[in-house]
Scaffold this motif. Structure first.
Motif, PDB file in Angstrom:
ATOM      1  N   SER A  10       0.836  -1.205   0.000  1.00 54.78           N
ATOM      2  CA  SER A  10       0.000   0.000   0.000  1.00 54.78           C
ATOM      3  C   SER A  10       0.869   1.252   0.000  1.00 54.78           C
ATOM      4  O   SER A  10       0.600   2.221  -0.729  1.00 54.78           O
ATOM      5  N   PHE A  11       1.932   1.243   0.806  1.00 56.07           N
ATOM      6  CA  PHE A  11       2.854   2.380   0.853  1.00 56.07           C
ATOM      7  C   PHE A  11       3.580   2.544  -0.485  1.00 56.07           C
ATOM      8  O   PHE A  11       3.807   3.663  -0.956  1.00 56.07           O
ATOM      9  N   MET A  12       3.941   1.405  -1.092  1.00 52.88           N
ATOM     10  CA  MET A  12       4.570   1.427  -2.409  1.00 52.88           C
ATOM     11  C   MET A  12       3.659   2.105  -3.433  1.00 52.88           C
ATOM     12  O   MET A  12       4.100   2.989  -4.194  1.00 52.88           O
ATOM     13  N   MET A  13       2.382   1.714  -3.475  1.00 56.79           N
ATOM     14  CA  MET A  13       1.426   2.303  -4.414  1.00 56.79           C
ATOM     15  C   MET A  13       1.219   3.789  -4.127  1.00 56.79           C
ATOM     16  O   MET A  13       1.123   4.612  -5.048  1.00 56.79           O
ATOM     17  N   PHE A  14       1.137   4.140  -2.847  1.00 60.63           N
ATOM     18  CA  PHE A  14       0.956   5.547  -2.473  1.00 60.63           C
ATOM     19  C   PHE A  14       2.088   6.398  -3.040  1.00 60.63           C
ATOM     20  O   PHE A  14       1.856   7.430  -3.680  1.00 60.63           O
ATOM     21  N   LEU A  15       3.330   5.972  -2.807  1.00 61.87           N
ATOM     22  CA  LEU A  15       4.480   6.740  -3.282  1.00 61.87           C
ATOM     23  C   LEU A  15       4.573   6.742  -4.804  1.00 61.87           C
ATOM     24  O   LEU A  15       4.934   7.758  -5.412  1.00 61.87           O
ATOM     25  N   GLU A  16       4.270   5.599  -5.439  1.00 62.13           N
ATOM     26  CA  GLU A  16       4.357   5.493  -6.899  1.00 62.13           C
ATOM     27  C   GLU A  16       3.537   6.581  -7.593  1.00 62.13           C
ATOM     28  O   GLU A  16       4.002   7.238  -8.535  1.00 62.13           O
ATOM     29  N   PHE A  17       2.318   6.796  -7.119  1.00 59.01           N
ATOM     30  CA  PHE A  17       1.437   7.765  -7.772  1.00 59.01           C
ATOM     31  C   PHE A  17       1.532   9.150  -7.146  1.00 59.01           C
ATOM     32  O   PHE A  17       1.181  10.135  -7.793  1.00 59.01           O
ATOM     33  N   PHE A  18       2.014   9.235  -5.911  1.00 61.45           N
ATOM     34  CA  PHE A  18       2.337  10.541  -5.337  1.00 61.45           C
ATOM     35  C   PHE A  18       3.426  11.205  -6.180  1.00 61.45           C
ATOM     36  O   PHE A  18       3.351  12.401  -6.487  1.00 61.45           O
ATOM     37  N   ILE A  19       4.418  10.414  -6.557  1.00 60.10           N
ATOM     38  CA  ILE A  19       5.529  10.939  -7.367  1.00 60.10           C
ATOM     39  C   ILE A  19       5.011  11.504  -8.685  1.00 60.10           C
ATOM     40  O   ILE A  19       5.367  12.622  -9.087  1.00 60.10           O
ATOM     41  N   TRP A  20       4.166  10.749  -9.371  1.00 63.85           N
ATOM     42  CA  TRP A  20       3.645  11.184 -10.673  1.00 63.85           C
ATOM     43  C   TRP A  20       2.776  12.430 -10.525  1.00 63.85           C
ATOM     44  O   TRP A  20       2.924  13.420 -11.247  1.00 63.85           O
ATOM     45  N   GLY A  21       1.874  12.398  -9.554  1.00 65.43           N
ATOM     46  CA  GLY A  21       0.974  13.534  -9.350  1.00 65.43           C
ATOM     47  C   GLY A  21       1.667  14.778  -8.835  1.00 65.43           C
ATOM     48  O   GLY A  21       1.147  15.886  -8.973  1.00 65.43           O
ATOM     49  N   ALA A  22       2.862  14.608  -8.244  1.00 61.53           N
ATOM     50  CA  ALA A  22       3.563  15.737  -7.630  1.00 61.53           C
ATOM     51  C   ALA A  22       4.120  16.719  -8.651  1.00 61.53           C
ATOM     52  O   ALA A  22       4.393  17.874  -8.316  1.00 61.53           O
ATOM     53  N   PHE A 164       8.440  29.398  -7.447  1.00 61.89           N
ATOM     54  CA  PHE A 164       8.356  28.335  -6.442  1.00 61.89           C
ATOM     55  C   PHE A 164       7.760  27.038  -6.979  1.00 61.89           C
ATOM     56  O   PHE A 164       7.883  25.990  -6.345  1.00 61.89           O
ATOM     57  N   LEU A 165       7.093  27.116  -8.148  1.00 64.68           N
ATOM     58  CA  LEU A 165       6.450  25.912  -8.675  1.00 64.68           C
ATOM     59  C   LEU A 165       7.474  24.824  -9.011  1.00 64.68           C
ATOM     60  O   LEU A 165       7.145  23.639  -9.028  1.00 64.68           O
ATOM     61  N   LYS A 166       8.727  25.213  -9.233  1.00 66.19           N
ATOM     62  CA  LYS A 166       9.756  24.211  -9.533  1.00 66.19           C
ATOM     63  C   LYS A 166      10.014  23.298  -8.341  1.00 66.19           C
ATOM     64  O   LYS A 166      10.600  22.219  -8.491  1.00 66.19           O
ATOM     65  N   ASN A 167       9.561  23.706  -7.153  1.00 61.58           N
ATOM     66  CA  ASN A 167       9.742  22.859  -5.968  1.00 61.58           C
ATOM     67  C   ASN A 167       8.984  21.545  -6.073  1.00 61.58           C
ATOM     68  O   ASN A 167       9.272  20.606  -5.316  1.00 61.58           O
ATOM     69  N   THR A 168       8.020  21.474  -6.994  1.00 63.80           N
ATOM     70  CA  THR A 168       7.301  20.211  -7.187  1.00 63.80           C
ATOM     71  C   THR A 168       8.257  19.105  -7.619  1.00 63.80           C
ATOM     72  O   THR A 168       8.089  17.942  -7.255  1.00 63.80           O
ATOM     73  N   PHE A 169       9.291  19.457  -8.393  1.00 66.49           N
ATOM     74  CA  PHE A 169      10.267  18.461  -8.842  1.00 66.49           C
ATOM     75  C   PHE A 169      11.131  17.987  -7.675  1.00 66.49           C
ATOM     76  O   PHE A 169      11.494  16.809  -7.601  1.00 66.49           O
ATOM     77  N   MET A 170      11.450  18.900  -6.760  1.00 64.83           N
ATOM     78  CA  MET A 170      12.205  18.507  -5.581  1.00 64.83           C
ATOM     79  C   MET A 170      11.372  17.571  -4.699  1.00 64.83           C
ATOM     80  O   MET A 170      11.884  16.557  -4.190  1.00 64.83           O
ATOM     81  N   MET A 171      10.075  17.889  -4.531  1.00 64.84           N
ATOM     82  CA  MET A 171       9.199  17.036  -3.735  1.00 64.84           C
ATOM     83  C   MET A 171       9.089  15.652  -4.366  1.00 64.84           C
ATOM     84  O   MET A 171       9.173  14.626  -3.673  1.00 64.84           O
ATOM     85  N   ALA A 172       8.900  15.606  -5.692  1.00 67.38           N
ATOM     86  CA  ALA A 172       8.815  14.321  -6.385  1.00 67.38           C
ATOM     87  C   ALA A 172      10.128  13.563  -6.286  1.00 67.38           C
ATOM     88  O   ALA A 172      10.144  12.334  -6.135  1.00 67.38           O
ATOM     89  N   GLY A 173      11.259  14.284  -6.356  1.00 73.14           N
ATOM     90  CA  GLY A 173      12.558  13.641  -6.261  1.00 73.14           C
ATOM     91  C   GLY A 173      12.800  13.016  -4.907  1.00 73.14           C
ATOM     92  O   GLY A 173      13.346  11.902  -4.812  1.00 73.14           O
ATOM     93  N   ILE A 174      12.393  13.707  -3.852  1.00 73.34           N
ATOM     94  CA  ILE A 174      12.554  13.157  -2.498  1.00 73.34           C
ATOM     95  C   ILE A 174      11.697  11.906  -2.333  1.00 73.34           C
ATOM     96  O   ILE A 174      12.145  10.889  -1.782  1.00 73.34           O
ATOM     97  N   ALA A 175      10.447  11.970  -2.833  1.00 74.38           N
ATOM     98  CA  ALA A 175       9.559  10.801  -2.756  1.00 74.38           C
ATOM     99  C   ALA A 175      10.128   9.640  -3.569  1.00 74.38           C
ATOM    100  O   ALA A 175      10.038   8.472  -3.159  1.00 74.38           O
ATOM    101  N   SER A 176      10.730   9.955  -4.725  1.00 79.86           N
ATOM    102  CA  SER A 176      11.334   8.920  -5.563  1.00 79.86           C
ATOM    103  C   SER A 176      12.534   8.282  -4.860  1.00 79.86           C
ATOM    104  O   SER A 176      12.740   7.063  -4.944  1.00 79.86           O
TER     105      SER A 176
END
Length: 410
Positions: A10-22, A164-176
């Motif tokens: 479940s955590f794997m699926m959460f992160l998988e699509f959190f990354i894409w949506g981020a 600041f919108l570029k921070n979305t890539f940093m958030m996705a990178g940390i989740a990845s």
């Protein structure tokens, strides 16, 4: 399945699509506002998803299915993805950004199949167990959108203008990075294919199912699936920039209504199948695309904001009633020995060929209706895909002949 494995998956699926949506939802807004990209350049960036979808079967079929554990490949790909996200975060112009987003999609798209493989390997009854795991992916996508809009406010006009919108890539990178490391703790999923077995490129791409196209009804469905991806591409590419441009507050957070709708209508899909049949269910999905874009064309962020919200909420019908229905229909029409190949063929046709054409058309239309002051004629930008969806609906209604057969799985 043990409780600890259920939590891990479940955590794997959460992160998988959190990354894409981020980052994917706000990509068009970021490119247009912060990197001064035009419609064709934005279309090129979104088209990397299609190239990733075309390349993904080779990574899965040639490597994951034959030589290495799926969870280990998943971990490596997400660690590479974290590095590429960091490079996208640091990019100062589109020329520097594009190679990284292309490389990222090549490594990310195969992970969509890998998380499914890891999950199915732990299940004794996937038909009952998988939905309870997969729903955490939808929750992850929703969480990413809400975080962007309501926690950090990166999609506000002030934050966008400040970069600041570029921070979305940093958030996705940390989740990845987190998912990359976490993947090595997932249940072992060894390769199942025989290493000595002859490799078939046709089998990898799903071309073994081409015989299905000899059936007129499946051919009509196949062509309609490709064509309906053209208006779908308009939504992925233009929805967030549009909602931002017209002044709707917290647009990324509000777009999560679409994912909530998707989860809701997924539960209603079996009821529609049984009551109305496959043809009418698909037609309802196509009609929803027409209505959605008409609402976008005539809505605004003021008194008609309800039209924008309703257009977003139609996502569940748009996606579930056509694409999920199509997957079920394909499974029913395919013979037992080509079921996987048939699903691969439809994925290649839609997310590969169809979306590639769609992003190109969307980019061309967006550039054509850009106004000199930097704004857009959104009315026409949305009426064009509405018209395309209406034509596809009409052609499908006239040419498709539904056979009176039970669709399995509903």
């Amino acid at each position: 399945m043990t409780s600890i494995n259920r939590i891990k998956l479940s955590f794997m699926m959460f992160l998988e699509f959190f990354i894409w949506g981020a980052w994917f939802v706000t990509l068009g807004t970021f490119l247009g506002s912060n990197l001064n990209a035009g419609g064709s350049q934005i279309a090129a960036a979104f088209s990397t998803q299609s190239f990733g979808a075309i390349i993904a079967p080779f990574i899965i079929g040639l490597i994951a299915d034959r030589y290495f554990n799926a969870e280990r490949i998943l971990g490596v790909l997400h660690l590479v993805g974290a590095f590429l996200m960091y490079q996208m975060f640091n990019s100062q112009d589109f020329a520097a950004f594009y190679p990284y987003v292309f490389a990222y999609m090549v490594v990310y798209m195969p992970t969509l199949a890998l998380v499914n493989s890891v999950s199915f390997n732990q299940m004794s009854d996937p038909e009952k167990e998988f939905s309870n795991i997969r729903v955490w992916g939808t929750i992850g996508w929703i969480a990413a959108g809400l975080t962007i809009s309501y926690v950090f406010h990166w999609d506000s006009a002030e934050s966008i203008s400040s970069g600041f919108l570029k921070n979305t890539f940093m958030m996705a990178g940390i989740a990845s990075l987190i998912l990359g490391l976490f993947s090595f703790t997932l249940p072992r999923t060894p390769p199942k294919a025989n290493k000595e077995e002859k490799i078939s490129i046709a089998g990898i791409l799903g071309l073994d199912a081409l015989n299905l196209l000899k059936s007129r009804d499946f051919l009509v469905f196949f062509i309609s699936s490709i064509l309906i991806c053209i208006p779908l591409a308009f939504y992925y590419q233009n929805a967030n920039p549009f909602l931002t441009n017209v002044g709707l507050e917290n647009p990324t957070g509000k777009m999560t209504i679409g994912q909530i709708s998707e989860a809701f209508f997924l539960l209603l899909l079996p009821i529609f199948f049984k009551k109305f049949g496959f043809k009418k269910t698909l037609m309802a999905g196509m009609l929803a695309w027409v209505l959605r874009y008409a609402l976008f064309a005539y809505g605004d962020a003021g008194s008609a904001s309800w039209m924008l919200i309703l257009g977003i909420a139609l996502h569940g019908i748009c996606y579930d009633f056509f694409f999920v229905s199509g997957q079920i229909y394909t499974n029913a029409r395919a013979g037992e020995h080509v079921k996987s190949a048939a699903q691969g063929l439809i994925t290649l046709a839609t997310y590969g060929v169809g979306m590639l054409i769609g992003f190109w058309v969307a980019g061309m239309v967006t550039d054509n209706y850009k106004i000199t002051d930097g704004s857009f004629n959104w009315n026409m930008i949305w009426l064009i895909p509405a018209g395309i969806a209406a034509v596809v609906l009409l052609l499908f209604a006239v040419t498709f002949r539904e056979k009176k057969e039970k669709i399995s799985g509903v």
